[in-house]
Motif scaffolding. Structure first.
Motif, short mmCIF file in Angstrom:
data_model
loop_
_atom_site.label_atom_id
_atom_site.label_comp_id
_atom_site.label_asym_id
_atom_site.label_seq_id
_atom_site.Cartn_x
_atom_site.Cartn_y
_atom_site.Cartn_z
N GLY A 4 0.82 -1.21 0.00
CA GLY A 4 0.00 0.00 0.00
C GLY A 4 0.84 1.25 0.00
N SER A 7 2.55 1.67 -3.39
CA SER A 7 1.60 2.16 -4.40
C SER A 7 1.33 3.64 -4.21
CB SER A 7 0.30 1.37 -4.32
OG SER A 7 0.54 0.02 -4.61
N CYS A 8 1.25 4.08 -2.97
CA CYS A 8 1.04 5.51 -2.70
C CYS A 8 2.26 6.32 -3.13
CB CYS A 8 0.74 5.73 -1.22
SG CYS A 8 -0.90 5.15 -0.75
N ILE A 112 -6.05 -0.05 -2.79
CA ILE A 112 -4.68 0.16 -3.24
C ILE A 112 -4.57 -0.13 -4.74
CG2 ILE A 112 -2.31 -0.68 -3.01
CD1 ILE A 112 -3.31 1.25 -0.79
#
Length: 135
Positions: A4, A7-8, A112
């Motif tokens: 997560g 991905s951010c 996500i």
């Protein structure tokens, strides 16, 4: 959680405005959730986590209205489902079980993936049009 955050980071690096704001909201949700888990007593923890889910759902609602992006609409609906699930467990005072953990994780991974899809889409659109990265 590492997937997560990675991905951010991609959304911050290669995404557009909507992806960056969405990623910031997700990171804020993760940090606030960890703080609530670490520093609140068991009596108030579930209610504060429910409020955290409500805040992120409203944030994604606002983003979906402002940017009208399909990935934001899906992420908003997923966070709304997570809020509904947590409220069900809080109102009925049910202990967290395997189903709760599985649904919670499935929703988080789906959000996500939505963010990743939005970031890659913005990256590809920018590459196709030849416009430089936004500052």
């Amino acid at each position: 959680m590492v997937f997560g955050l990675a991905s951010c980071l991609l959304a911050f690096w290669k995404g557009g405005g909507a992806e960056r704001i969405g990623a910031a909201c997700i990171v804020g949700n993760i940090v606030l959730g960890l703080l609530i888990s670490a520093w609140t007593p068991d009596l108030y923890g579930p209610t504060l986590k429910l409020a955290n889910d409500g805040l992120i759902a409203v944030a994604f609602l606002i983003l979906a209205v402002l940017y009208a992006s399909p990935w934001l609409g899906v992420a908003m609906l997923l966070y709304a489902a997570q809020f509904a699930m947590h409220s069900y467990y809080v109102v009925l005072a049910l202990p967290k079980d395997l189903l709760h953990a599985q649904v919670n994780n499935l929703i988080f991974v789906s959000v996500i993936l939505c963010t990743l899809t939005g970031a890659i889409g913005a990256w590809r659109r920018r590459g196709r049009t030849g416009t430089p990265d936004a500052a």
